[in-house]
Write an enzyme that holds these catalytic residues in place. Structure first.
Site: not given
Ligand code: 13P
Length: 252
Positions: A9-11, A100, A102, A171, A177, A216, A237-238
């Site tokens: 997930n590149w966000k 998600h 967010e 999650e 993050g 993470s 994510g990251g």
């Molecule tokens: P991180 O891997 O950056 O913690 O993000 C997880 C995430 O929100 C994937 O959707």
């Protein structure tokens, strides 16, 4: 046997140039061999879906596909800014992330809305990745399972046995993050709780649904997480922004 699925997930990251570099590097790495029976996908921001779709199709690896980060609960019409499931399908999206944290937090998305989005995806042959998870305070006050159970319960009510065609991503908000990964045991306990809850509805659905862990995930903790019996992969994510790290996690 559920396949292991790793989704990046590149966000709100990426650019035309960096996306191209990423997909070329990941495809090249994957061509060198990946463990059998796994599925991988990447979810870029909406404006880049067409570009990434063309690049992924060009490398034609059966196990690598495209996903989107959100979808409208509506079919079509006067919904400025929304993207429909049929549009995602035209761009060859196989997955779409819904709910998600967010979006739940910043865009006030409810469980009901998330289920409607999942239904739209299913109606267009796209696998929804339904995100659930508790906050730091909810875990500290001993309510983690209760919170996640209530999120899942709404999905069961609306989606019923169509849940068998969905993925769930656990999650925990405190792990997203932050670098604070849930221990493999803690994540496994929640994944087990989710599967048992699904089994209360239907044993078959429970055994089919892939439950991904997100928060993470890095190359150095992915092996331990993915070894857990109820963890069927990861939503990354990251670490998915780096082709090397993404490939290492896909191989974990
Ligand atoms: P991180 O891997 O950056 O913690 O993000 C997880 C995430 O929100 C994937 O959707």
């Amino acid at each position: 046997m559920r396949p292991l699925i790793v989704i990046g997930n590149w966000k709100m990251n990426g650019s035309l140039a960096s996306n191209e570099r990423w997909i070329k590097a990941v495809c090249k790495g994957m061509e060198q061999g990946m463990p059998a029976g796994r599925q991988f996908a990447v979810c870029p921001s909406t404006p880049y879906l067409a570009q990434c779709s063309a690049l992924i199709q060009k490398c034609s690896l059966a196990f690598m596909s495209l996903g989107a980060q959100d979808v409208s609960p509506h079919v079509s019409g006067a919904y400025t800014g929304e993207v429909s499931a049929s549009m995602l399908k035209e761009l060859a999206c196989s997955y779409v992330i819904v709910g998600h944290s967010e979006r739940r937090q910043m865009h006030h998305e409810t469980d009901e809305l998330i289920a409607e989005k999942a239904l739209q995806a299913l109606d267009h042959g796209i696998t929804p990745v339904i995100c659930v998870g508790e906050s730091f305070d909810e875990r500290n006050s001993g309510r983690a399972v209760e919170v996640v159970r209530s999120q899942i319960a709404k999905q069961v009510t609306v989606l019923q046995d169509r849940l068998a065609d969905c993925l769930i991503a656990y999650e925990p908000l405190w792990a997203i993050g932050t670098g604070k990964v849930a221990s493999a045991e803690l994540a496994q306990d929640m994944h087990r709780a989710i599967r048992l809850q699904l089994a209360e509805f239907d044993e078959d659905v429970a055994s089919h649904v892939g439950i991904l862990y997100g928060g993470s995930v890095k190359p150095d903790n992915a092996v331990e997480l993915f070894a857990m019996p109820d963890i069927d992969g990861g939503l990354i994510g990251g670490a998915s922004l780096s082709p090397q790290d993404f490939l290492a996690i896909c191989q974990a």
